[in-house]
Design an enzyme around this catalytic site. Structure first.
Site, PDB file in Angstrom:
ATOM      1  N   CYS A  81     -81.320 -24.147 -14.886  1.00  0.00           N
ATOM      2  CA  CYS A  81     -81.848 -22.883 -15.399  1.00  0.00           C
ATOM      3  C   CYS A  81     -83.084 -23.139 -16.264  1.00  0.00           C
ATOM      4  CB  CYS A  81     -80.769 -22.087 -16.120  1.00  0.00           C
ATOM      5  SG  CYS A  81     -81.241 -20.341 -16.390  1.00  0.00           S
ATOM      6  N   HIS A 182     -77.439 -21.337 -11.650  1.00  0.00           N
ATOM      7  CA  HIS A 182     -76.396 -22.061 -12.380  1.00  0.00           C
ATOM      8  C   HIS A 182     -75.379 -22.625 -11.392  1.00  0.00           C
ATOM      9  CE1 HIS A 182     -77.306 -21.010 -16.594  1.00  0.00           C
ATOM     10  NE2 HIS A 182     -77.827 -19.906 -16.069  1.00  0.00           N
ATOM     11  N   GLU A 184     -72.941 -24.494 -12.066  1.00  0.00           N
ATOM     12  CA  GLU A 184     -71.619 -24.467 -12.701  1.00  0.00           C
ATOM     13  C   GLU A 184     -70.970 -23.083 -12.628  1.00  0.00           C
ATOM     14  OE1 GLU A 184     -74.336 -23.259 -16.124  1.00  0.00           O
ATOM     15  OE2 GLU A 184     -74.455 -24.355 -14.230  1.00  0.00           O
TER      16      GLU A 184
END
Length: 204
Positions: A81, A182, A184
């Site tokens: 990011c 992202h 994750e």
């Protein structure tokens, strides 16, 4: 099991990046200690919030030179990011320009789209030779951002996405990888990307 250092410079919500890297098969240290970072097999630079705040945090813990050194030495490096954004030369937020780390030439500027921020799941367009997206070329990834780079850095593999216009969604520059989205928060697709990176960090 290889060791990954997740750079701790005061950014919020870093724990999700730690857990995701652990799930990808790495032993993870959340740290800003130069010695711990130097002993790692890979360095992950998360990024949440404003460009200027992230740069201030990185400068405060002495991480800018560390990141440049990892890039120059071709040690496995991953930015997420705003962690991708600060790899560029500068960020322009609300008319305020902040110098970035400068691994790549180019500016991060406001998205030109009817709806900002760009928040949600989007497809990306990855080069056929991408290692970063191997096995996950047709998946969707989760984005939350109002700013992006639009010019591809020279001599890199660039993955793009579209929100209003086309922007840089990911960059592969030898052993330096970075994602605007992202991983994750991107479920199985993000887990696959992190596994690809951990494998690249181990030479697998």
């Amino acid at each position: 099991m290889k060791r990954i250092a997740v750079l701790d410079y005061g950014a919020g919500n870093i724990r999700s990046a730690v857990r995701a890297a652990e799930a990808a098969g790495a032993e993870v240290s959340l740290t800003s200690d130069p010695d711990v970072i130097d002993s790692a097999d890979g360095l992950l630079v998360p990024g949440v919030g404003a460009y200027s705040a992230v740069m201030s945090g990185l400068e405060r813990v002495g991480a800018v030179d560390i990141i440049r050194s990892w890039h120059d030495q071709q040690r496995p490096l991953l930015g997420i990011c705003v962690g991708l954004q600060v790899f560029f030369s500068e960020g322009d937020e609300h008319g305020v320009r902040t110098a970035g780390i400068g691994l790549w030439t180019g500016a991060v500027t406001a998205l030109k789209a009817p709806v900002v921020p760009h928040m949600g799941w989007s497809h990306v367009s990855a080069p056929a030779e991408s290692r970063m997206f191997a096995g996950i070329e047709d998946e969707m990834f989760y984005f939350v951002h109002s700013y992006a780079a639009t010019a591809a850095p020279e001599n890199t593999l660039v993955t793009t996405a579209t929100h209003g216009g086309t922007f840089v969604a990911a960059v592969e520059d030898r052993t330096t990888w970075a994602a605007q989205f992202h991983p994750e928060k991107s479920a199985a697709a993000g887990a696959g990307l992190l596994r690809n990176w951990v494998n690249s960090a181990t030479g697998s």
